[in-house]
Design a protein around this motif. Structure first.
Motif, PDB file in Angstrom:
ATOM      1  N   ASP A 193      -9.642 -28.428 -15.174  1.00  0.00           N
ATOM      2  CA  ASP A 193      -8.530 -28.861 -16.029  1.00  0.00           C
ATOM      3  C   ASP A 193      -7.472 -29.599 -15.201  1.00  0.00           C
ATOM      4  O   ASP A 193      -7.047 -30.708 -15.553  1.00  0.00           O
ATOM      5  N   HIS A 197      -6.368 -33.473 -15.481  1.00  0.00           N
ATOM      6  CA  HIS A 197      -4.968 -33.880 -15.724  1.00  0.00           C
ATOM      7  C   HIS A 197      -4.559 -34.973 -14.745  1.00  0.00           C
ATOM      8  O   HIS A 197      -3.923 -35.966 -15.123  1.00  0.00           O
ATOM      9  N   HIS A 266      -8.932 -35.688 -22.919  1.00  0.00           N
ATOM     10  CA  HIS A 266      -8.359 -34.494 -23.534  1.00  0.00           C
ATOM     11  C   HIS A 266      -8.476 -34.519 -25.055  1.00  0.00           C
ATOM     12  O   HIS A 266      -8.790 -33.505 -25.684  1.00  0.00           O
ATOM     13  N   HIS A 280     -11.774 -25.117 -22.908  1.00  0.00           N
ATOM     14  CA  HIS A 280     -11.074 -26.386 -22.646  1.00  0.00           C
ATOM     15  C   HIS A 280     -11.634 -27.076 -21.389  1.00  0.00           C
ATOM     16  O   HIS A 280     -11.981 -28.266 -21.417  1.00  0.00           O
ATOM     17  N   LEU A 284     -13.737 -30.820 -20.910  1.00  0.00           N
ATOM     18  CA  LEU A 284     -13.297 -31.933 -20.054  1.00  0.00           C
ATOM     19  C   LEU A 284     -14.399 -32.333 -19.073  1.00  0.00           C
ATOM     20  O   LEU A 284     -14.582 -33.525 -18.783  1.00  0.00           O
TER      21      LEU A 284
HETATM   22 ZN    ZN Z   1      -6.104 -29.832 -19.910  1.00  0.00          ZN
END
Ligand code: ZN
Ligand code: NZQ
Length: 385
Positions: A193, A197, A266, A280, A284
């Motif tokens: 994650d 980002h 996202h 999550h 990704l």
């Molecule tokens: Zn994220």
């Protein structure tokens, strides 16, 4: 460099034994609601540390906020906040508990009907939600020092977010020791994650921002080094501390100042989670390689820069280096144990058209140019089967 405003009001308290600092951070005498998830904090001792620090404060508890927090659950907390005159919300857990708590804080003072409307129109988020503080137990989302809240409405399988300045936590306690108990899957999800980002604020097009580029590259390189170490040595304080600080900086707004951003991975990932229930981080790991390959012509300069500075690929044909940079990124996710294909999660092939249509129906402007088409999203997901 684009114009920007940067204001991050969250006070970060980092390090061992920092949970005890709650007694200094919380306003005296306020009625506190402590929110948490499914019970990890009871098993790893964090619950007891928080309770000890909160002696002397009137306290209400609300547990059971699930991963990918449900709107329906949060609305039950809102009823309790109102019934018991709660004045301060303390989220203890990962990004889901924190995001759910930001919603509870806003919805508790919302007076315009169904608070779900805030996710469609961020201007409806009240100017003064209840104050939120947090004890973070999972480095991943950056939610501990940003204004974002991502919430799922189970009834409609919608996973939506708002991000507004008034939803930044007042403070965040980051004690790396709280993360020793993370299962490998959650540690790995968190690394993916944070990596994504950074990628979404870095792998776009050049904007003459050498500082932000090098900040982003530092975060990527640190994640590459520390992520595998955390899986090998889960109780290594230094490794956990480095990961935690990295994840915070990956989405606290700093590296995004003045640069183009691409949140397509996202947005597509949120749909996959809403419809098929994957984590999550897993969503990704599936989508990012597809977006990068599909858009590699438009992202070429930054992919070449990443190939050079992150993956140390300096020889040979430029096209090959671009491809290798993407391949290495995907292999990194896999090396952490995060599978990168839709079929690895038993997601059916028709997910490609379903997700593309959902995003198109919402008029989502995807990608750093805001022009990723329905067909492009479909092609990206078809390539990930
Ligand atoms: Zn994220
Ligand atoms: O519920 P509990 O029992 O606490 O267990 C959790 C949960 O099962 C467990 N866990 C957390 N800390 C632990 C632990 N287990 C053992 N030891 C610990 N120290 O981990 C599981 C996952 O927790 P969750 O909070 O769901 O994970 P994460 O922090 O990755 O948050 C994911 C959510 O954040 C959203 C995601 O979409 C997703 O809903 N995001 C929020 C963002 C934001 N606010 O800025 C940005 C992100 O891109 C992301 O979209």
């Amino acid at each position: 460099m684009f114009n920007f405003t940067y204001h991050n009001p969250t006070e970060l308290v980092f390090g061992r034994d920092s949970i005890a600092r709650l007694s200094v951070l919380l306003p005296a005498g306020v009625r506190v609601m402590m929110t948490y998830g499914g019970g990890s904090i009871r098993r790893n001792g964090v619950y007891d540390q928080v309770r000890d620090a909160l002696q002397g404060w009137p306290l209400v508890e609300f547990g059971g906020i699930e991963p990918n927090p449900h709107y329906e659950t949060c609305m039950k907390a809102v009823e309790q906040v109102r019934a018991q005159n709660v004045q301060f919300l303390l989220a203890v857990g990962g990004g889901s508990v924190l995001d759910g708590t930001k919603l509870i804080a806003a919805a508790s003072v919302f007076s315009g009907g169904d608070p779900w409307a805030m996710f469609y129109d961020w201007s409806l988020v009240p100017a003064c939600p209840l104050p939120v503080g947090c004890v973070l137990t999972l480095p991943a989302t950056g939610s501990e020092s940003n204004g974002g809240a991502v919430v799922t409405r189970a009834a409609t399988q919608e996973k939506l977010f708002f991000t507004v300045p008034q939803s930044f936590p007042r403070f965040a306690i980051l004690d790396p020791e709280t993360t020793y108990s993370l299962p490998p899957r959650q540690t790995a999800n968190g690394v993916v994650d944070a990596f994504v980002h950074v990628a979404e604020q870095y792998l776009t097009y050049p904007a003459d921002t050498p500082l932000q580029d090098r900040q982003a590259e530092s975060l990527l390189l640190t994640l590459l080094e520390e992520g595998p170490k955390a899986l090998r040595s889960p109780n290594d304080y230094a490794v956990r501390a480095n990961l935690m600080w990295c994840a915070t900086q990956a989405l606290n707004g700093l590296i995004g100042c003045g640069v183009p951003q691409d949140w397509a991975t996202h947005m597509i990932g949120h749909e996959l989670t809403a419809l098929y229930g994957i984590d999550h981080g897993q969503s990704l790991a599936v989508v990012l390689p597809g977006v990068l390959r599909h858009e590699k012509a438009r992202k070429r300069a930054k992919l070449l820069q990443m190939a050079d500075r992150v993956w140390q690929l300096r020889d040979g044909d430029e096209n090959a280096r671009v491809d290798q940079a993407i391949d290495r990124t995907e292999r990194f996710f896999q090396s952490l144990g995060v599978a990168t294909r839709l079929s690895d999660y038993q997601i059916p092939p028709d997910a490609a058209s379903t997700v593309a249509q959902r995003l198109a129906d919402r008029n989502m402007k995807l990608g750093e140019h805001g022009d990723l088409s329905l067909t492009a999203v479909q092609e990206i997901l078809e390539s990930r089967q």
